[in-house]
Design an enzyme around this catalytic site. Structure first.
Site, PDB file in Angstrom:
ATOM      1  N   HIS A  72       0.786  -1.090   0.009  1.00 43.76           N
ATOM      2  CA  HIS A  72       0.049  -0.075   0.007  1.00 43.76           C
ATOM      3  C   HIS A  72       0.911   1.264   0.065  1.00 43.76           C
ATOM      4  CE1 HIS A  72       0.660  -0.003   4.353  1.00 43.76           C
ATOM      5  NE2 HIS A  72       0.586   1.349   4.328  1.00 43.76           N
ATOM      6  N   GLU A  76       3.731   5.305  -3.215  1.00 45.77           N
ATOM      7  CA  GLU A  76       3.814   6.665  -2.614  1.00 45.77           C
ATOM      8  C   GLU A  76       5.350   6.890  -1.962  1.00 45.77           C
ATOM      9  OE1 GLU A  76       2.270   8.685   1.696  1.00 45.77           O
ATOM     10  OE2 GLU A  76       1.164   7.041   0.895  1.00 45.77           O
ATOM     11  N   ASP A  77       5.880   5.677  -1.617  1.00 45.23           N
ATOM     12  CA  ASP A  77       7.329   6.117  -1.183  1.00 45.23           C
ATOM     13  C   ASP A  77       8.633   5.445  -1.852  1.00 45.23           C
ATOM     14  OD1 ASP A  77       5.992   7.296   1.187  1.00 45.23           O
ATOM     15  OD2 ASP A  77       5.885   5.504   2.166  1.00 45.23           O
ATOM     16  N   ASP A 259     -23.348   0.946  34.101  1.00 47.24           N
ATOM     17  CA  ASP A 259     -23.362   0.025  33.234  1.00 47.24           C
ATOM     18  C   ASP A 259     -22.198  -0.066  32.157  1.00 47.24           C
ATOM     19  OD1 ASP A 259     -24.190   2.353  32.238  1.00 47.24           O
ATOM     20  OD2 ASP A 259     -25.690   1.954  30.550  1.00 47.24           O
TER      21      ASP A 259
END
Length: 707
Positions: A72, A76-77, A259
């Site tokens: 993923h 991008e990198d 609760d």
């Protein structure tokens, strides 16, 4: 391959051999592509994609989703492109990866614009393939788990974004285990001290209440066994953020929140759920108004169960959720349950998936009809956590709408053509204003005429994104002369008894110049098309400032502007204006007015960007303030054992309350504290600040108005 081992252990349990080999190939490529890259913690970067893939695999998504999770960040990198991934792993995997990738290579003027553009792209990619958002949620989950290595300011920014966008998105898609974890991690990063105190308190309560929990569980089991009902019964502790939110909303101390546990009863068949409900009500007395049937009418995200709250031993509230195994699976996995069912040989779509697809389709329609990227993201965020109401058509069909929805929202929810030709409504067989909010349980009949068409004025009160988008879309297709006539007629009605001819030519020209319009006809057309709000233009032409109401409930609900029918007001969270401040209002069709402090940075940016036509003068109503407004204070003080308690006691003693608090130790013994406190007006705020200055160890204080 040591780093691949945790993922391999998971996928070995449910993926066939040939698919596991493809996943391993994706790991090798990701490992090599990220070679030499490290995370903020100093770990090899590949540990992050593997962790994300493990989260995805634990949801038992298909092999393509697991591969995309490993890859993923590659586009991008690293130097890899979408085309490279298509050649290596196929079009589907490459498109998922592209959908998850950010827009870092594009340039934006502000961080907000960049985040909004990223989210818009992700939402639209998600409409093509739901796996995009599942991977993005897994990515955000692991990033939140490892926030400790980041700077405090970056931690808070990421946590805020998580609580505002990603946790609600997980909830909207029905993936409750991801939503709960994101909320708890976001809570911990935003308010570490509160988180630690609450966690410690719950741990103590857990020990004290252990015997009571076991007794209640055994009572339920015994009662069901007597009726020969086979069921799984277990207690489940509510997550920290849910308990914290309940304390805030009900303004209660932890001791009064009894609760913190909910009991689950899991049975085989749907009909058995109702039998269990009857048996439980014979065991413990039900609390009035606390029985909810989400089986007959599921929640917006597809969640189904029967819920009841009863009075147990010693007056302890006993909350029980009753559902089938399939409903329980849905409640935890939401849209992700589709892949679990596919693995079991079932290919039918789950209720959560069907509802998610409807919602995603509405987002596509929405993005085609909104003006800006930022407006799109704000509208989507408003749809995340709708407080639902349920109303009926005359034939008994249930229509689910957000709280505050009107008959026009109902009309568009039934069918776009009904909305377009709506001329009125009957509720419970009586005439009902189109602008008045509906209530759950009402039966609504829409009156239509073939010649009718939407009114731009509807944008001032509809609340659903679908209705707003459809109205705008219809108005855009109006012929110029029709739009002009409609806008003129609406403006004349709003100005009455004053006529447009009675207004001085100089005043008209001043308004036209401000709005950058050439003529009155152009102004009428903009009103008719819904681009300008007729009520606001009427005020401008009359030269009267809109008065902001100070005796309603501005911090909880949108307000009506005095003298402006159905015109809504919201108060900007960036600058927190309070009565007495100089203010201006940003005009937004479909949202009404957003009131800002005159010196807010967002107002100054709008001035430099030549967007002044979207702002107008407003003033506070001359009335005693009867409701609290919010103000943000930044305080520096010497850190001692009692500095924070003294500060909080001082604020409470000044007839104020604290909505939120954030603290951070600076260099040495200096303590920075950011508070959001309630005040009546600027004088009340000044008194509070003056009192804080008198505290021992005080260094500095300033009010933050985003300047």
């Amino acid at each position: 391959m040591k780093l691949f081992a945790p993922l391999k252990q998971i996928i070995d349990c449910y993926l066939p051999s040939e698919q596991r080999q493809l996943v391993e190939r994706a790991f090798v490529l990701a490992r090599d592509a990220h070679e030499g890259q490290t995370r903020s913690s100093g770990e090899p970067y590949i540990t992050h994609p593997v962790a994300v893939a493990c989260i995805v695999a634990n949801m038992q998504l298909d092999h393509e989703a697991v591969m995309a999770a490993l890859l993923h960040d590659v586009i991008e990198d690293t130097s890899y492109t979408q085309e490279d991934l298509t050649r290596e792993f196929g079009k589907s995997v490459a498109e998922i990866v592209e959908g998850v990738s950010k827009l870092d290579k594009l340039k934006f003027r502000t961080r907000q614009e960049a985040q909004a553009a990223n989210f818009r792209k992700m939402i639209l990619a998600m409409t093509e393939d739901i796996r995009v958002i599942l991977i993005k949620l897994a990515d955000r989950t692991h990033n939140m788990r490892t926030l400790g290595a980041l700077r405090p300011d970056k931690r808070r920014r990421i946590a805020k974004e998580t609580l505002e966008i990603y946790a609600p998105l997980a909830h909207r898609l029905g993936i409750e285990h991801i939503k709960n974890e994101l909320e708890d991690l976001g809570f911990k990063a935003t308010y570490p001290y509160r988180y630690a105190v609450l966690e410690k308190t719950i741990a103590a309560a857990r020990r004290h209440r252990k015997e009571m929990i076991e007794r209640i569980s055994q009572d339920i089991r015994s009662r069901l066994e007597e009726a020969d009902i086979h069921a799984r019964v277990f207690g489940r502790e509510k997550h920290l953020y849910a308990i914290y939110q309940k304390m805030r909303q009900k303004e209660q101390q932890f001791d009064s929140i009894m609760d913190i546990y909910a009991f689950c009863v899991i049975v085989e068949k749907r009909d058995t759920c109702y039998s269990v409900l009857g048996r439980l009500h014979a065991l413990y007395k039900p609390r009035p108004g606390q029985i909810k049937d989400y089986i007959a009418v599921p929640k917006a995200n597809g969640y189904q169960s029967l819920q009841t709250s009863m009075i147990g031993p010693h007056g302890v509230p006993v909350e029980v959720h009753i559902c089938t195994e399939e409903m329980q699976q849905m409640a935890e996995m939401g849209v992700a349950a589709q892949w679990v069912y596919t693995a079991r040989g079932r290919n039918d779509r789950t209720p959560s998936q069907i509802r998610a697809q409807r919602w995603l389709k509405s987002l596509v329609e929405l993005q085609e009809n909104v003006g800006s990227t930022v407006e799109f993201i704000e509208t989507v965020k408003s749809e995340f956590f709708p407080k639902e109401i349920y109303v009926f058509t005359p034939k008994g069909r249930i229509i689910e709408l957000p709280k505050g929805a009107t008959a026009v929202d109902f009309a568009y929810a039934v069918h776009s053509d009904i909305g377009h030709h709506c001329v009125g409504a009957n509720v419970e067989r009586k005439p009902y204003s189109l602008a008045t909010p509906l209530e759950s349980g009402q039966t609504v009949e829409i009156l239509t005429k073939s010649y009718a068409h939407p009114s731009a004025n509807w944008l001032n009160f509809v609340v659903t994104a679908r209705a707003r988008a459809r109205i705008r879309q219809s108005l855009k297709h109006l012929k110029a002369d029709t739009a002009t006539d409609q806008g003129k007629r609406q403006l004349q009605q709003l100005l009455a008894p004053t006529r447009i001819e009675d207004i001085s030519a100089e005043r008209v020209q001043e308004v036209l110049k401000t709005l950058k319009l050439r003529s009155l006809d152009a102004l009428y057309a903009e009103i008719g098309l819904g681009n300008l709000m007729g009520t606001v233009i009427a005020y401008r032409l009359l030269g009267v400032a809109i008065e902001i109401d100070t005796d309603g409930q501005p911090n909880q609900h949108p307000l009506e502007i005095k003298r402006a029918a159905q015109l809504l007001t919201n108060f900007a969270q960036c600058c927190h204006p309070v009565p007495g401040d100089p203010i201006v209002a940003h005009i937004s069709p479909g949202k009404g007015l957003v009131v800002h402090h005159e010196h807010c940075a967002n107002v100054r940016q709008a001035n430099t960007a030549s967007q002044t036509q979207h702002f107008m003068a407003v003033e506070w109503e001359n009335a005693d303030t009867k409701v609290p407004f919010e103000a943000e204070l930044h305080i520096e003080i010497i850190n001692t054992a009692d500095s924070l308690p003294h500060l909080m006691a001082t604020i409470v003693g000044m007839d104020s309350s604290i909505h939120s608090i954030w603290t951070e130790e600076q260099t040495g013994s200096l303590y920075q504290i950011i508070l959001v406190v309630t005040v009546r007006d600027t004088q009340h705020l000044a008194n509070i600040m003056r009192k804080i200055k008198s505290l021992q160890g005080f260094i500095s204080i300033r009010r933050n108005i985003n300047n």
